[in-house]
Structures are given as structure tokens and as C-alpha cells.
Design an enzyme around this catalytic site. Structure first.
Site, PDB file in Angstrom:
ATOM      1  N   GLY A  54       0.812  -1.212   0.000  1.00 42.65           N
ATOM      2  CA  GLY A  54       0.000   0.000   0.000  1.00 42.65           C
ATOM      3  C   GLY A  54       0.844   1.260   0.000  1.00 42.65           C
ATOM      4  O   GLY A  54       2.019   1.249   0.355  1.00 42.65           O
ATOM      5  N   ILE A 108       4.012   1.449   2.338  1.00 40.27           N
ATOM      6  CA  ILE A 108       3.928   0.387   3.333  1.00 40.27           C
ATOM      7  C   ILE A 108       4.342  -0.923   2.668  1.00 40.27           C
ATOM      8  O   ILE A 108       3.791  -1.309   1.628  1.00 40.27           O
ATOM      9  CB  ILE A 108       2.505   0.271   3.906  1.00 40.27           C
ATOM     10  N   ASP A 164      -8.591  11.064  13.342  1.00 37.54           N
ATOM     11  CA  ASP A 164      -8.715  10.663  11.929  1.00 37.54           C
ATOM     12  C   ASP A 164      -9.295   9.247  11.822  1.00 37.54           C
ATOM     13  O   ASP A 164      -8.769   8.400  11.100  1.00 37.54           O
ATOM     14  CB  ASP A 164      -7.360  10.738  11.233  1.00 37.54           C
TER      15      ASP A 164
END
Length: 516
Positions: A45, A52, A178
Site C-alpha cells: 500500500g 507500506i 482521523d
């Protein structure tokens, strides 16, 4: 430094963060703090700050699925991973998490643990990295795969798990700020498939003990569709985390938030949220009548909190758990993201308790076939026999303590159907066989229409006594009627015919069959 970064392939994204150059599979990171070596696997990702990668401690693995860790990497020039790294160092200690779980009597908690951090040089560029446990799919991906709608019970199960994580974070004097589906990952290890984990603490910040005062520099921070009213003013709060969670839950149920078409205008979104939260009950009931009252109660409770108040997590959990209980679920129930095909529950509880191969269902199917066989509209009834048969249907052996029941189903006696009149040059292919028989010519006397007719009638040596004609006759029905009114029906009678020695070149048909 900047020149070397460009040479390594780093590019800046729209948010101003520079992306790291691709790290090849097999690259080794020496962790001097933890005295470990992390070997990079395939990328899984890309975030807003970096990339990542899957990782393993020890020898490289063949498949990405065998990498039990992830390594988040960003250039040193960026900042989110720096904030997240320090948050994990202070708050993701295994012992602290274990103590909190024991105090709350929790069997699992969606708070991730970290395994290492540090700096790594690659192609002349210095990178910051963070090693975490690897998890499964994120809730946002599952949400889109399920046509942007979760079962309501699943939404409240996720809400309960997020309340647990938020209580732990808030007890450490931090807020997440978030919360969203993309930052909620499902467990990957065996036994954790039903546990959701809250990740990505890049916007996490300590609770401000000073007086609540808007900060224009930090206004509208977070993901705009979920940002709380306090965060729109630039002040993240504990009640703001609960509000963000509520917006996520509302979206997971109805599919779309009221302000999603105005996300490019943060002030417009802020104004719409202010109007929405002034009277959440009226707004939700008007726009989304299928939303459970439990979520409305949750929003109404948030409105009672002051900016510096510590939320009553027990009360919030009671609201969610009461709804789950009304739906026959608990927080330990299996999380199902796909809605059941049977959306309308069966009110009759007796039907719900019946086994799949129940006796009643067998009888219904048998009756359905019998009704179809007795249909008066069926044309192909030439070989039909009277259904004066009794059948006994027995259930299969069950491991239940209920008594064994035998049910007898009787078919209603049905009179034989009349063979339709002979049609000229008609062949019924359904009664023909694949074996060819010797051809022969057969003729029968046709009904006399005119005594003075001079037309000759075909015949042969073979004679069949089943030539028929339709005779109209008034009879009473045998079945019991509501009245004794006489009706007119067509009755089939048999008429004998005599053979004639004269033959013809045209083969005749009888009873809808060809004599060939």
C-alpha cells in the site's frame, strides 16, 4: 539532500509530502534499537506520506502472505510517521495494553502494537521507518465491496470495538482525530478475524489542557467528510473523536453522508455538520428513516458534552449493546459484512425453529406437483392415469428428541382425460419410438356428414374400436356444488366402425397417433 532525493526517484504529492523511492524486495533494515533485522517484502500500500511494505524478521519468505509484519517508510523530510512513531513508543506497550484489557475485562482490544523503529539509508536517501503487526483488509475496502452498505448489527459491533480503543487512547491523554474505514483493519491472525484494529496515528495529538480556543492554522484537519465540528475549528477533542465515529457509523448504514457532494468546500461541510447536529433526531428521521434510534441517542449524547469533558464510555456502550441485544446479537457475535438475503425476518418463531428438511416443506412440494398434474389446461394428457394412489412420506432420521411423525398424502381421484379428436395429417412425435416398424396403411370410417355424399371412405384390414365422436349431453356433476344447477358438458362416447376393403394411398391417423 534534496538533489539526492530526486535522484532516488522521490516525488512530492499534492499534500506536500515527498514519496520515498521504491524499496526492492529483499532489502535488509538493521534495527539497532531492537537488535533485529527486518527484510522487506512486496509493497502492500501507499499512504499520504509514504509507502507500506510487508516484512519478515529472519530469512525472506516466498509469498507476501507469509510476511507477519509491515514496515511503514517515509523520507526524513516528512512528519506524519515521526508523530506516529512517538505515539507508539509511548502508548503501544504490550504491558500497558494488557493492564487496560484486564481492568475492562476485555478479551481483545483493537490497539496495535509496534515492534521496531529507526532510520535507514537507501541510495543516498535517509528514510524513517516503523515496524508494526500486519493486519487484513481495511473496513473501507470491505464497505465498497459490499455496495457501500453494512448490516446494521455489524456497524454497532464495529462501533463498540472502536469505543474500547478510543477509551484506551483517551486514558493516555491522546486523541486520534482521523477515524475512518481506511484506518480500521480487520485481524489477520487466527482467532482475530472478528477484531477491528484502529491504526494510522499520524494526526494523533495530546489533549489540550488550555482553554478551548479555535486555531485557524489547524482548521479542517483530518478527513473532511468525518472531521468533527471541534476539528473544523482547529481543536481536536475527545468528544470530537466520538463525533467522527458517529459519522462513520451513519455512512456505513445509509451509504452516503449528507455533505459528501461538497467536500471541496470545507466551510460548507462545516456549516452542514453544524445544522445536522443541532437536531440529529429530526434530521436523521427525515432523511434516513431506517437508521436505528440507538445511533440518534449516541449523537444526542455527544451534544451534551462540553469541549473538555471526558466521555462516559460505559453509557455509550450500553446504547450500542442494547440495540444488539434487541437484534439477537452480542459484541462477541461473528462480524458479517455482507447483508443476509432474507432481509425480512419471519415473525412466526415456530417456522424459524423448523429444520431445513422439515416434514411440512416436503408436503408442500408434493402438493405443488399434484396440483400441476391435475391442471385442466394440460394438452399432453393422452397417457394420463387416474391418480388414485396413497403415498406415505416419512421424515429423515433426526438427532432431535421430538417424536417421529408419519404423514399420509392422498391424491384426489381424477377421471381419465378424453383423447382429442383426430386431426388430418397429424403426427404425434412424442409417442414415436426410435425403432422403425413396417409401414402399413390403415383407414377408418369417418363420421357421415351427408347421407347423399358420394365420397368414398378409406379403410383397411386392421380395425380399431376406439374411433370417437363428441356428443353433447346434459349431466349433473358428481362433486358437491353450491347449488343443483344443471350444466352442459362434453361427454366422450365410443362409436363402433365397420371396415371396408378399399384402401387409399394416404395414411390416416387415429387418436392423435401415426400407425407407421
Amino acid at each position: 539532500m534534496a538533489g539526492r532525493g530526486k535522484k532516488a526517484g522521490g516525488k512530492k504529492k499534492a499534500n506536500g509530502y515527498k514519496m520515498p523511492a521504491p524499496i526492492p524486495v529483499g532489502e535488509v533494515i538493521n534495527d539497532t534499537l531492537m537488535n533485529k533485522k527486518w527484510k522487506i517484502g512486496p509493497s502492500i500500500g501507499v499512504g499520504g506520506f509514504g509507502e507500506i511494505y510487508s516484512a519478515s524478521a529472519g530469512s525472506p519468505r516466498k509469498s507476501a502472505n507469509n510476511y507477519p509484519y509491515v514496515v511503514k517508510i517515509e523520507p526524513h523530510e516528512n512528519g506524519p510517521l515521526f508523530v506516529e512513531k512517538h505515539f507508539y513508543i509511548k502508548n503501544a506497550n504490550k504491558e500497558d495494553i494488557s493492564k487496560f484489557m484486564q481492568s475492562k475485562k476485555l478479551s481483545s482490544l483493537g490497539m496495535p502494537t509496534y515492534f521496531g523503529n529507526g532510520s535507514h539509508d537507501f541510495q543516498g536517501e535517509k528514510y524513517r521507518y516503523l515496524v508494526l503487526e500486519r493486519y487484513g483488509k481495511d473496513v473501507w475496502t470491505l464497505f465498497n465491496e459490499c455496495d457501500r452498505s453494512f448490516p446494521t448489527t455489524t456497524v454497532f459491533q464495529l462501533g463498540l470495538q472502536m469505543l474500547d480503543v478510543l477509551e484506551y487512547i483517551h486514558s493516555r491523554d491522546y486523541v486520534h482525530a482521523d477515524i475512518k474505514g481506511a484506518n480500521i483493519l480487520m485481524g489477520l491472525k487466527k482467532g482475530t478475524e472478528n477484531q477491528a484494529y484502529l491504526v494510522d496515528f499520524g494526526l494523533a495529538s495530546r489533549v489540550n489542557d488550555k482553554e478551548f480556543k479555535p486555531d485557524p492554522k489547524c482548521a479542517h484537519n483530518g478527513t473532511i467528510e468525518y472531521t468533527s465540528r471541534d476539528a473544523h475549528l482547529g481543536v481536536p477533542t475527545m468528544r470530537g473523536d466520538l463525533e467522527i465515529l458517529g459519522y462513520n457509523m451513519l455512512q456505513w448504514i445509509v451509504g452516503e453522508l449528507p455533505w459528501e457532494k461538497s467536500l471541496k468546500e470545507p466551510k460548507t461541510v462545516q456549516s452542514m455538520k453544524e445544522n445536522f447536529m443541532k437536531n440529529p433526531k429530526a434530521n436523521i428521521t427525515k432523511q434516513y428513516p431506517d437508521v436505528p434510534n440507538a445511533l440518534i441517542q449516541f449523537f444526542e449524547y455527544i451534544n451534551t458534552l462540553k469541549p473538555k469533558d471526558i466521555p462516559d464510555y460505559t453509557k455509550c456502550r450500553e446504547i450500542f449493546e442494547s440495540y444488539l441485544k434487541s437484534e439477537g446479537k452480542t459484541r462477541q457475535s461473528k462480524i458479517e459484512f455482507i447483508k443476509s438475503k432474507n432481509t425480512k425476518p419471519v415473525k412466526n418463531t415456530d417456522k424459524e425453529l423448523e429444520p431445513k428438511n422439515s416434514l411440512k416443506k416436503v408436503v408442500v412440494r408434493r402438493r405443488g406437483r399434484l396440483a400441476k398434474a391435475k391442471s385442466p389446461e394440460s394438452d399432453n394428457c393422452e397417457n394420463e392415469q387416474p391418480a388414485d394412489i396413497a403415498e406415505t412420506v416419512k421424515t429423515k432420521k433426526r438427532k432431535s428428541t421430538e417424536p417421529h411423525v408419519d404423514v399420509t398424502i392422498k391424491k384426489t381421484k381424477m377421471p381419465p382425460k378424453a383423447t382429442p379428436p383426430v386431426k388430418k395429417n397429424h403426427k404425434n412425435t412424442a409417442t414415436q419410438t426410435s425403432v422403425e416398424k413396417p409401414k402399413r396403411r390403415v383407414s377408418f370410417d369417418l363420421p357421415e356428414k351427408d347421407k347423399d355424399s358420394s365420397q368414398e371412405v378409406n379403410s383397411s384390414v386392421d380395425i380399431f374400436d376406439d374411433s370417437q365422436e363428441i356428443e353433447e349431453k346434459k349431466v349433473k356433476r358428481r362433486r358437491r356444488l353450491l347449488n343443483t344447477k344443471i350444466v352442459t358438458v362434453n361427454r366422450v362416447v365410443r362409436k363402433k366402425t365397420t371396415a371396408r376393403n378399399k384402401t387409399s394411398d394416404t395414411p390416416a391417423t387415429a387418436n392423435g397417433r401415426s400407425p407407421k
